[in-house]
Design a protein around this motif. Structure first.
Motif, mmCIF file in Angstrom:
data_model
loop_
_atom_site.group_PDB
_atom_site.id
_atom_site.type_symbol
_atom_site.label_atom_id
_atom_site.label_comp_id
_atom_site.label_asym_id
_atom_site.label_seq_id
_atom_site.Cartn_x
_atom_site.Cartn_y
_atom_site.Cartn_z
ATOM 1 N N GLY A 176 0.830 -1.206 0.000
ATOM 2 C CA GLY A 176 0.000 0.000 0.000
ATOM 3 C C GLY A 176 0.858 1.246 0.000
ATOM 4 O O GLY A 176 2.048 1.194 0.312
ATOM 5 N N GLU A 177 0.247 2.379 -0.354
ATOM 6 C CA GLU A 177 0.960 3.650 -0.357
ATOM 7 C C GLU A 177 1.318 4.075 1.066
ATOM 8 O O GLU A 177 0.762 3.569 2.043
ATOM 9 N N SER A 178 2.224 5.027 1.179
ATOM 10 C CA SER A 178 2.568 5.589 2.485
ATOM 11 C C SER A 178 1.314 6.170 3.133
ATOM 12 O O SER A 178 0.519 6.839 2.468
ATOM 13 N N GLY A 179 1.134 5.899 4.423
ATOM 14 C CA GLY A 179 -0.017 6.431 5.147
ATOM 15 C C GLY A 179 -1.224 5.521 5.154
ATOM 16 O O GLY A 179 -2.286 5.907 5.637
ATOM 17 N N CYS A 180 -1.080 4.282 4.641
ATOM 18 C CA CYS A 180 -2.250 3.392 4.590
ATOM 19 C C CYS A 180 -2.394 2.550 5.863
ATOM 20 O O CYS A 180 -3.388 1.838 6.015
ATOM 21 N N ILE A 231 6.454 -5.876 4.672
ATOM 22 C CA ILE A 231 5.690 -4.643 4.493
ATOM 23 C C ILE A 231 6.419 -3.780 3.469
ATOM 24 O O ILE A 231 7.602 -3.467 3.647
ATOM 25 N N THR A 232 5.732 -3.410 2.384
ATOM 26 C CA THR A 232 6.397 -2.680 1.320
ATOM 27 C C THR A 232 5.384 -1.937 0.452
ATOM 28 O O THR A 232 4.186 -2.208 0.523
ATOM 29 N N HIS A 233 5.871 -0.985 -0.344
ATOM 30 C CA HIS A 233 5.027 -0.383 -1.379
ATOM 31 C C HIS A 233 5.553 -0.770 -2.753
ATOM 32 O O HIS A 233 5.052 -0.305 -3.771
ATOM 33 N N ASP A 234 6.552 -1.662 -2.771
ATOM 34 C CA ASP A 234 7.226 -2.063 -4.004
ATOM 35 C C ASP A 234 6.682 -3.411 -4.484
ATOM 36 O O ASP A 234 6.958 -4.455 -3.893
ATOM 37 N N LEU A 235 5.901 -3.392 -5.566
ATOM 38 C CA LEU A 235 5.324 -4.635 -6.081
ATOM 39 C C LEU A 235 6.388 -5.568 -6.655
ATOM 40 O O LEU A 235 6.174 -6.775 -6.740
ATOM 41 N N ILE A 289 -0.576 -11.993 -0.777
ATOM 42 C CA ILE A 289 -0.503 -10.530 -0.739
ATOM 43 C C ILE A 289 -1.762 -9.972 -0.085
ATOM 44 O O ILE A 289 -2.869 -10.435 -0.361
ATOM 45 N N VAL A 290 -1.561 -8.975 0.792
ATOM 46 C CA VAL A 290 -2.663 -8.197 1.358
ATOM 47 C C VAL A 290 -2.446 -6.749 0.939
ATOM 48 O O VAL A 290 -1.361 -6.194 1.149
ATOM 49 N N VAL A 291 -3.461 -6.156 0.311
ATOM 50 C CA VAL A 291 -3.368 -4.753 -0.128
ATOM 51 C C VAL A 291 -4.165 -3.892 0.849
ATOM 52 O O VAL A 291 -5.338 -4.163 1.110
ATOM 53 N N MET A 292 -3.524 -2.856 1.412
ATOM 54 C CA MET A 292 -4.181 -1.966 2.364
ATOM 55 C C MET A 292 -4.349 -0.573 1.764
ATOM 56 O O MET A 292 -3.512 -0.117 0.973
ATOM 57 N N TYR A 293 -5.458 0.070 2.166
ATOM 58 C CA TYR A 293 -5.701 1.451 1.732
ATOM 59 C C TYR A 293 -6.461 2.180 2.826
ATOM 60 O O TYR A 293 -7.501 1.710 3.294
ATOM 61 N N ALA A 294 -5.926 3.317 3.267
ATOM 62 C CA ALA A 294 -6.575 4.170 4.272
ATOM 63 C C ALA A 294 -7.021 3.385 5.499
ATOM 64 O O ALA A 294 -8.140 3.535 5.973
ATOM 65 N N GLY A 295 -6.133 2.529 6.005
ATOM 66 C CA GLY A 295 -6.401 1.823 7.260
ATOM 67 C C GLY A 295 -7.182 0.538 7.142
ATOM 68 O O GLY A 295 -7.449 -0.117 8.150
ATOM 69 N N PRO A 309 -10.061 -1.836 -7.841
ATOM 70 C CA PRO A 309 -9.510 -0.750 -8.676
ATOM 71 C C PRO A 309 -8.195 -0.182 -8.147
ATOM 72 O O PRO A 309 -7.330 0.223 -8.928
ATOM 73 N N TYR A 310 -8.022 -0.159 -6.823
ATOM 74 C CA TYR A 310 -6.769 0.351 -6.247
ATOM 75 C C TYR A 310 -5.608 -0.575 -6.584
ATOM 76 O O TYR A 310 -4.527 -0.112 -6.987
ATOM 77 N N THR A 311 -5.818 -1.885 -6.446
ATOM 78 C CA THR A 311 -4.767 -2.855 -6.783
ATOM 79 C C THR A 311 -4.418 -2.753 -8.264
ATOM 80 O O THR A 311 -3.244 -2.790 -8.645
ATOM 81 N N LYS A 312 -5.449 -2.615 -9.113
ATOM 82 C CA LYS A 312 -5.209 -2.460 -10.554
ATOM 83 C C LYS A 312 -4.353 -1.221 -10.820
ATOM 84 O O LYS A 312 -3.428 -1.249 -11.646
ATOM 85 N N GLY A 313 -4.644 -0.132 -10.095
ATOM 86 C CA GLY A 313 -3.878 1.099 -10.259
ATOM 87 C C GLY A 313 -2.431 0.942 -9.827
ATOM 88 O O GLY A 313 -1.511 1.443 -10.494
ATOM 89 N N LEU A 314 -2.205 0.230 -8.715
ATOM 90 C CA LEU A 314 -0.834 0.001 -8.241
ATOM 91 C C LEU A 314 -0.030 -0.790 -9.269
ATOM 92 O O LEU A 314 1.124 -0.462 -9.555
#
Length: 327
Positions: free
Chosen positions: A42-46, A213-217, A227-233, A251-256
């Motif tokens: 996930g992005e920073s802050g998720c 824990i990473t933001h690097d796919l 894989i677990v994808v997190m967004y906004a908590g 859609p978020y995973t597709k965007g990443l």
């Protein structure tokens, strides 16, 4: 299928500030099995790092607090244990590698001294035996001349060497679970590859479960099983690596995945997900990704979707997967 080693259920970690309550982790369910490598993306802050610090019992109180949920590890709820009991578990049964080793290693002690201290705390052995074990661990993680490095201070080592020292320290007591919080972010690509190979080898040889824990796919595709994808908590998608990377549903995973540069593509501009991650202080109503989503519907702004099953081991938190009869 291996039984769960760590099971996080409904975890909510909030920070109480002068400007109000901040729900950094908001109802997270995550499971990691024995010997498994799980990627948290996930992005920073998720909320990835706050979730890992909650597991380790390292959330600063105040302002932070686990307000609800459980963290089950070997039939005990880590969220309710005393600090003395957590000190026995930390470094011994669950170890953690932090993102920046220079801020994690004490600059006034030699690298070896810090590993020796960890070993003696948990294993109750003498200094000479602990030093010999430390040198052997430094050798195992690929450090040349471990007999000399054991007496060197962190500032005398390169970034890659310091990260290897951190891994040696984390693995010195044979933990059952290793949490790695962006362990390769500050390293160049050659050293990154070496560190990932080392972690794969440790997982293979010792059967240690790893939470990466990473933001690097790229890191995720290299080392992880699930894989677990997190967004906004919140967790927005989870599944095995192949399903997530080859057939992303949220859609978020597709965007990443679309944001990863493709060397075979002739695109002049790289894709980026529009907008930014919302502040935990001002989360949107309904689906938290709705303001940035190209598939957004009216229902998305009104109600938070639950994690819906795509197949046996793949779930996504999106109204696009709503059963036809409900739609």
């Amino acid at each position: 299928m291996a039984e769960p080693l760590l099971e996080i259920k409904g975890l909510e970690t909030h920070f109480f500030t002068d400007r109000g309550r901040v729900p950094a982790v908001d109802g997270v369910d995550i499971q990691i099995r024995k010997g498994e490598v799980l990627g948290i993306v996930g992005e920073s802050g998720c909320g990835k790092s706050v979730m890992s610090l909650s597991v380790m019992g390292l959330i600063p109180q105040p302002p932070g607090k686990i307000v609800s949920g459980s963290i089950e590890f070997k039939n005990q709820n880590l969220a309710s244990l005393s600090e003395n009991r957590m000190q026995q578990i930390r470094g011994n049964e669950i170890a953690m590698i932090f993102q920046e080793p220079m801020t994690s290693l004490n600059p006034v002690f030699t690298s070896g001294n810090q590993i020796v201290e960890t070993v003696r705390l948990h294993r109750k052995i003498g200094k000479k035996e602990a030093r010999a074990h430390t040198i052997e661990m430094l050798r195992k993680v690929g450090i040349p001349r471990p007999e000399a490095v054991v007496d060197q201070y962190p500032h005398q080592l390169s970034g890659g060497m310091r990260q290897r020292v951190m891994i040696a320290m984390a693995m010195s007591c044979d933990p059952e679970l290793l949490i790695a919080d962006e362990p390769t972010t500050a390293l160049d690509v050659t050293i990154q590859a070496q560190i990932l190979d080392l972690m794969k080898q440790l997982n293979r040889d010792s059967g240690t479960a790893i939470m990466m824990i990473t933001h690097d796919l790229g890191v995720v595709s290299e080392i992880c099983d699930r894989i677990v994808v997190m967004y906004a908590g919140k967790v927005v998608e989870e599944g095995d690596k192949r399903s997530i990377l080859k057939n992303p549903q949220h859609p978020y995973t597709k965007g990443l995945i679309q944001s990863v540069p493709d060397m075979s593509s002739k695109q002049e501009r790289l894709y980026s997900i529009p907008g930014t991650v919302p502040s935990p202080r001002a989360l949107p109503q309904g689906c938290r990704f709705a303001p940035r989503c190209e598939y957004v519907m009216e229902k998305c702004h009104q109600e938070m979707p639950s994690l819906m099953a795509i197949d046996a081991d793949h779930r996504s938190r999106c109204w696009l997967h709503m059963p036809e009869e409900e739609a």
